[in-house]
Design an enzyme around this catalytic site. Structure first.
Site, PDB file in Angstrom:
ATOM      1  N   GLU A 379       0.837  -1.201   0.000  1.00 25.11           N
ATOM      2  CA  GLU A 379       0.000   0.000   0.000  1.00 25.11           C
ATOM      3  C   GLU A 379       0.868   1.246   0.000  1.00 25.11           C
ATOM      4  O   GLU A 379       1.802   1.362   0.796  1.00 25.11           O
ATOM      5  CB  GLU A 379      -0.922   0.085   1.218  1.00 25.11           C
ATOM      6  CG  GLU A 379      -1.735   1.396   1.200  1.00 25.11           C
ATOM      7  CD  GLU A 379      -2.417   1.764   2.501  1.00 25.11           C
ATOM      8  OE1 GLU A 379      -2.985   2.874   2.551  1.00 25.11           O
ATOM      9  OE2 GLU A 379      -2.346   0.979   3.461  1.00 25.11           O
ATOM     10  N   ASP A 444       9.068   4.653  15.387  1.00 28.74           N
ATOM     11  CA  ASP A 444       8.947   6.080  15.073  1.00 28.74           C
ATOM     12  C   ASP A 444       9.260   6.854  16.350  1.00 28.74           C
ATOM     13  O   ASP A 444       8.568   6.702  17.352  1.00 28.74           O
ATOM     14  CB  ASP A 444       7.510   6.373  14.606  1.00 28.74           C
ATOM     15  CG  ASP A 444       7.279   7.862  14.346  1.00 28.74           C
ATOM     16  OD1 ASP A 444       6.117   8.254  14.132  1.00 28.74           O
ATOM     17  OD2 ASP A 444       8.273   8.618  14.401  1.00 28.74           O
ATOM     18  N   ILE A 445      10.345   7.588  16.345  1.00 30.15           N
ATOM     19  CA  ILE A 445      10.733   8.362  17.536  1.00 30.15           C
ATOM     20  C   ILE A 445      10.559   9.833  17.208  1.00 30.15           C
ATOM     21  O   ILE A 445      11.144  10.321  16.242  1.00 30.15           O
ATOM     22  CB  ILE A 445      12.209   8.105  17.908  1.00 30.15           C
ATOM     23  CG1 ILE A 445      12.571   6.626  17.836  1.00 30.15           C
ATOM     24  CG2 ILE A 445      12.530   8.697  19.261  1.00 30.15           C
ATOM     25  CD1 ILE A 445      12.068   5.766  18.938  1.00 30.15           C
ATOM     26  N   ASP A 446       9.720  10.496  17.965  1.00 30.50           N
ATOM     27  CA  ASP A 446       9.358  11.882  17.649  1.00 30.50           C
ATOM     28  C   ASP A 446       9.810  12.804  18.777  1.00 30.50           C
ATOM     29  O   ASP A 446       9.492  12.572  19.950  1.00 30.50           O
ATOM     30  CB  ASP A 446       7.819  11.950  17.505  1.00 30.50           C
ATOM     31  CG  ASP A 446       7.382  13.296  16.955  1.00 30.50           C
ATOM     32  OD1 ASP A 446       6.374  13.325  16.231  1.00 30.50           O
ATOM     33  OD2 ASP A 446       8.049  14.300  17.292  1.00 30.50           O
TER      34      ASP A 446
END
Ligand code: TA6
Length: 762
Positions: A379, A444-446
């Protein structure tokens, strides 16, 4: 004269004797001769004076297929739109070694007032006819030169001259559902198409880009190769309809069949400034094409090979006014404004700098260029500049993917899971039957998750000081994934603004289900609890070996993060948060007093204070040992250990922004970060598009035009090169794993075969 222009008609003549004729009216190609044999049908009754669409040839359907339906803006337009009934311009012609080319143009200033009113969009169409000895390519490019998006259908409505309609076969559409406009129903095509009566069928999303018209009785036929076109219409008016058309002979239906390549099942949305292109290559065919899917590998292989010499010049030759206006070849005063707004920056980025080849190789997870299920069933989710997003997109070829990226000019795009079927076909099954089967394990490190502890920046801002949090996160997670889970193919990527993404591409990681992904995340997770909670770390006194290893990294970075860059122990408002973690008000009070009395005390001193006071308290109250002894360690974990956004990791079908996007807010490229260099990574160092364009200009200005062989891709002439080459090294490792797996499978098959042979002989 390879291209002559007389009486409103352009004639292309190829040294081999092949020829083509194109009327400027509708840019309708009305003749294509190969080996002196005409391949295109034009009715003897066709009107050629520009008063009506030409009955035959290749009328260009744009911007609507058939009659538009209210309330759509095309509802009042004439059948099949205005392109085929407008007078085009011959833009230019050229004659290269093997091909003769003519380009025709039509834009909003050339169509009738009436059509302009009905379809008030600024557009420019460029139609390229490229004649070679035994092929002809007709390519349409659509540019939205206005400031509002529009959508359109298009179709190369080709009338083929054939020996006999009742014995012709159309091969290559088997297994595709089509709308039968004669029976007004949807049917599943089984086998080849034969003409036994009126046929008017729209095949949407065809499986293979190769379709053939086989004359059967007579040897040979014509082969169509579609590029960037998903739909095929097959039409023969047969008796009744033929009789009903004044510009068509009653018996002419025996001699023609329309096999039309286009985009008609759905409208294509084109953003302001965006471009789209689609083409067909017609070639004589002696050999018979096998059924779709039978030798897909073979057909696709041929098609993909040229993609892998990765000469993007085809794409770069987009005479898009935006690009042309931007003159990649010229430097301007401060360089940064040479590429205008983010719209134009993205358009240039996708055309000149996006590394399509390695990117495809990654998503293909295979060692052959043939699009694999991993690519076909992946996708893609586009996010347009107006923040609408288009989910569940999937592509059959790299070219299709590339064209859509250029057509949509997206702000960014995300990668989703690989499903059991092509996401584009999900409507064909029940929602329960549309299943995500694999995807990289991702983290995912924000930076915003560190806002409660970082003091230098907040929100979307980052700097080299708070970036150290990301460095620690990369080191800790990378080590755990390699040492504890044995994963090897780990790609760290800068998010373009305030974070990092981790893509674990090992097959074992891709096959993890949600439960297993949850297990890995909870294995990694240490920081837990909402903003109100003071102490967010709950660790046993004896650390698990993985946490001991992490603590070594923490030990190394804690001083520079907490003492220096974030000055947590400098200002009361910050050190109060540390005191809040100490579950002993007495110790808190003592430290507060100590630090308030000596505001200039060095942070490292204060840290020693904290450990000393806790030590003293324990020695005086041994009962407090368990409660207090690991507090300094826990504070260190709380202030440096990675803060995971677990939703992204625990759900296989969760979307994550793709590497090599451009961050719409910073204009920076989301580049890979080599783990071995993560300590030196500066979030302001990845290139922006203006910078890449400047570097490209400088390179081209200082390097004489190279020969074909040594022609570099534009990204290779810029600072993007290092990042892409690192990515290619990552892919090499992955290819080795895939190759090894295939070798093992072959071994196992051979063993199996041997085993079954000796059993039968027993
Ligand atoms: O492409 C097939 C089709 O749409 C048929 O429905 C038939 O109408 C044909 O085009 C010709 O259309 P025209 O407007 O040229 O008469």
């Amino acid at each position: 004269m390879p291209v002559s222009h007389q009486n409103n008609k352009a004639v292309l003549t190829h040294p081999s004797g092949a020829s083509a004729e194109v009327y400027l009216y509708g840019a309708t190609l009305t003749s294509w001769k190969v080996a002196n044999k005409e391949r295109i049908f034009v009715s003897e009754k066709a009107i050629l004076d520009g008063s009506k669409a030409i009955r035959g040839g290749i009328p260009l359907v744009f911007p609507v297929f058939g009659k538009g339906k209210a309330p759509h803006v095309t509802a009042a337009l004439p059948q099949h739109g205005f392109a085929r009934i407008s007078l085009w311009k011959l833009l230019n012609s050229s004659d290269e070694t093997n091909t003769v080319t003519a380009e025709f143009g039509l834009d909003h200033s050339l169509i009738s007032e009436e059509n302009r009113k009905l379809w008030p969009f600024d557009f420019s169409l460029v139609y390229t006819v490229k004649l070679a000895a035994d092929t002809i390519e007709t390519k349409l490019r659509v540019h939205n030169v206005g400031d509002k998006s529009f959508d359109f259908n298009t179709l190369l409505h080709t009338y083929f001259l054939i020996p006999d309609a009742s014995s012709v076969k159309v091969i290559g559409l088997s297994g595709v559902d089509y709308v039968d406009k004669v029976l007004q129903t949807t049917v599943h095509q089984e086998g080849d198409i034969v003409i036994k009566g009126e046929v008017d069928s729209v095949y949407a999303n065809v499986k293979s880009p190769d379709v053939q018209i086989s004359y059967v009785a007579e040897q040979g036929g014509v082969q169509l190769h579609l590029k960037g076109l998903n739909d095929v219409v097959v039409w023969n008016p047969w008796v009744a309809k033929a009789a009903g058309m004044a510009d068509f002979g009653n018996e002419e239906f025996h001699k023609m069949i329309c096999v039309e390549a286009g985009q008609v099942a759905e409208f294509i949305a084109l953003a302001a400034g965006g471009s789209w292109e689609g083409s067909q290559v017609l070639s004589e065919s002696q050999r018979t094409v096998v059924e779709a899917g039978q030798a897909e590998g073979q057909a696709e292989k041929d098609d993909l090979d040229h993609l892998f010499d990765m000469d993007d010049s085809e794409l770069l030759k987009v005479d898009n006014p935006w690009v042309a206006g931007t003159t990649v070849g010229g430097l301007s005063s401060n360089g940064d404004d040479i590429v205008g707004d983010i719209h134009q920056q993205l358009m240039l980025y996708y055309r000149h700098f996006f590394p399509f080849k390695p990117f495809f190789q990654w998503l293909n997870y295979d060692i052959t260029p043939k699009p694999s299920k991993s690519f076909l069933n992946r996708e893609i989710c586009w996010t347009l500049m107006d923040e609408t997003f288009i989910r569940f997109q999937s592509y059959r070829t790299l070219e299709e993917f590339k064209n859509d990226m250029i057509r949509l000019n997206p702000a960014k795009f995300d990668l989703g899971a690989i499903y059991n079927i092509r996401p584009k076909d999900r409507h064909k099954v029940s929602p329960a039957a549309f299943i995500p089967v694999s995807k990289e394990m991702v983290f995912d490190i924000d930076m915003t998750d560190y806002d409660e502890i970082r003091t230098c920046c907040s929100g979307a801002d980052v700097c080299t000081r708070c970036w150290e949090f990301m460095t620690v996160a990369m080191k800790i997670i990378d080590a755990a994934m390699r040492d504890d889970f044995g994963f090897k193919h780990i790609l760290w990527v800068y998010s373009g603004r305030r974070g990092i993404h981790c893509w674990i591409a090992d097959e074992r990681a891709r096959q993890l289900n949600n439960e297993q992904r949850k297990a890995i995340v909870s294995y990694m997770e240490v920081i837990k609890g909402g903003t109100q909670q003071g102490k967010k770390v709950k660790l046993p006194s004896t650390l698990h070996p993985s946490l001991s290893r992490s603590f070594e990294t923490i030990n190394k970075h804690f001083p520079s993060i907490v003492f220096d860059s974030q000055e947590i122990l400098t200002e009361p408002e910050n050190w109060e948060k540390i005191l809040a973690i100490i579950p002993d008000e007495g110790v808190q009070a003592q430290l507060r007093e100590e630090w308030e009395d000596s505001p200039g005390r060095a942070p490292a001193q204060k840290w020693e204070d904290l450990k000393d006071y806790i030590g003293k308290e324990i020695s005086e109250h041994s009962g407090k040992k368990q409660l207090l002894e690991h507090i300094p360690r826990d504070i260190m974990f709380q202030y440096t250990y990675p803060r995971l956004d677990d939703k992204v990791s625990t759900n296989i079908n969760h979307l994550l922004k793709s590497p090599f996007c451009v961050h719409p807010k910073t204009g920076r490229v989301c580049v890979p970060i080599p783990i071995e260099e993560c300590e030196n990574f500066d979030p302001s160092s990845p290139p922006t598009v203006p910078q890449l364009v400047r570097e490209l200009n400088e390179y081209d200005a200082t390097h004489p035009a190279p020969d074909e062989e040594s022609k570099l891709q534009d990204w290779q002439k810029t600072s993007l090169r290092g990042y892409v080459e690192y990515f290619e090294r990552f892919l090499k490792g992955l290819s080795r794993e895939i190759r090894e797996k295939k070798r093992q499978e072959r071994e196992e098959d051979k063993d199996e075969e041997n085993r079954s042979i000796c059993c039968t002989h027993k």
